[in-house]
Scaffold this active site. Structure first.
Site, PDB file in Angstrom:
ATOM      1  N   LYS A  76       0.699  -1.257  -0.335  1.00 37.19           N
ATOM      2  CA  LYS A  76       0.070  -0.711  -0.118  1.00 37.19           C
ATOM      3  C   LYS A  76       0.923   1.342  -0.015  1.00 37.19           C
ATOM      4  O   LYS A  76       0.409   2.184  -0.905  1.00 37.19           O
ATOM      5  CB  LYS A  76      -1.125  -0.227   1.109  1.00 37.19           C
ATOM      6  N   ASN A  97      -5.047   1.760  -1.763  1.00 35.26           N
ATOM      7  CA  ASN A  97      -5.365   0.359  -2.124  1.00 35.26           C
ATOM      8  C   ASN A  97      -6.334   0.377  -2.833  1.00 35.26           C
ATOM      9  O   ASN A  97      -6.663  -0.777  -3.441  1.00 35.26           O
ATOM     10  CB  ASN A  97      -6.217  -0.016  -0.109  1.00 35.26           C
ATOM     11  N   GLY A 137      -1.583  -1.451  14.931  1.00 40.58           N
ATOM     12  CA  GLY A 137      -1.115  -1.823  13.540  1.00 40.58           C
ATOM     13  C   GLY A 137      -0.908  -0.464  13.074  1.00 40.58           C
ATOM     14  O   GLY A 137      -2.113   0.438  12.992  1.00 40.58           O
ATOM     15  N   GLY A 139       0.310   0.311   9.751  1.00 39.99           N
ATOM     16  CA  GLY A 139       0.495   0.077   8.091  1.00 39.99           C
ATOM     17  C   GLY A 139      -0.373   0.714   7.724  1.00 39.99           C
ATOM     18  O   GLY A 139      -0.433   1.434   7.766  1.00 39.99           O
ATOM     19  N   GLY A 248     -13.513  -8.606   9.514  1.00 39.07           N
ATOM     20  CA  GLY A 248     -12.994  -8.180   8.061  1.00 39.07           C
ATOM     21  C   GLY A 248     -13.746  -8.159   7.236  1.00 39.07           C
ATOM     22  O   GLY A 248     -13.194  -7.219   6.590  1.00 39.07           O
TER      23      GLY A 248
END
Length: 271
Positions: A76, A97, A137, A139, A248
């Site tokens: 990404k 993305n 996270g 990221g 998710g």
């Protein structure tokens, strides 16, 4: 239109690129969303290493019917640097993305993980305004979720990441817009109302939990970006303690809508 009807010479192609790629569920979902909107298009998963991403994008750009790219772990940030232009959100985050062709043949990128995540937890009944959130996270997905949570009105966002440099860089960017609402966090979820895992932890058997599940309380909403398994060990632990949860897969349904909106905004898929 059925999926089988799209596989002909006029089919437009979207490639989803990651390393690994086997866990990604989005090809069928995005393909069906495009078909439902009248697009003769198909999404194809492609396994590309980080070292080969630039070469792949350069070569794939020669394909006349490749109109979009969806990028997942770990691409990404690198994919953003390959774009000719970015949305304001993607430029701020330094990550994308989803990419679509520009009229000049380059790539225009956006990062909609955060928007989809917030929409997903709201559909699950969670409130964001005034809540305290813990994010594991920093990221590509985590950065987008962090910004979206703050934009959605959380009172405080604590970011935990094993890479302190990456964590602190994200917090510094977030403070440019949201001041002291963003800070460094720990794996302890006590006193938070929203707990988010935006790391790959839970994809593989034996992964350590991203936060201390023994501190979960029934008043919390616990959410995960991992799609396989649908119920990660963290979510299973949260459900055992009576927490609300968001999988998710649930998040991705909302992300998918926004990716399709972006892909159809210009170029061949808009017609």
């Amino acid at each position: 239109m059925k999926l089988s009807d799209t596989l002909n010479g006029a089919t437009r192609v979207i490639a989803i690129v990651g390393d690994p790629i086997a866990q990604v569920k989005s090809p069928a979902g995005v393909t069906q969303s495009l078909i439902d909107r009248g697009c003769n298009a198909v999404v194809v998963p492609i396994h590309v290493s980080a070292a080969d991403l630039e070469g792949f994008v350069r070569g794939a750009s020669l394909a006349q019917n490749l109109d979009g790219l969806i990028v997942t772990v770990p691409h990404k940030f690198d994919a953003a640097r390959l774009c000719a232009s970015l949305t304001e959100r993607a430029r701020f985050l330094g990550a994308v993305n989803v990419l679509r062709r520009t009229p000049a043949g380059g790539w225009h990128g956006d990062q909609v993980d955060g928007l989809g995540f917030v929409e997903g937890i709201r559909r699950a009944g969670a409130l964001t305004e005034g809540r305290r959130a813990l994010l594991a996270g920093a990221g590509g997905a985590g950065s987008a979720i962090a910004l979206a949570l703050l934009d959605a009105g959380v009172a405080e966002l604590a970011v935990h990441d094993g890479d302190a440099t990456r964590r602190d860089a994200l917090i510094a960017r977030l403070r440019e817009r949201h001041g002291g609402k963003a800070r460094a966090g720990t794996p302890d979820p006590a006193s938070f109302q929203i707990i988010v895992n935006a790391t790959p932890a839970g994809m593989r058997d034996g992964d350590p939990l991203p936060v201390d599940a023994s501190r979960f309380e029934a008043s919390m909403l616990v959410a995960d970006v991992v799609t396989v398994p649908a119920v990660t060990p963290m979510l299973a632990a949260a459900r055992a303690r009576g927490c609300g949860t968001q999988t998710g897969t649930g998040m991705f349904a909302a992300v998918c809508e926004r990716m399709v909106d972006f892909l159809r905004a210009d170029g061949p898929l808009s017609r």
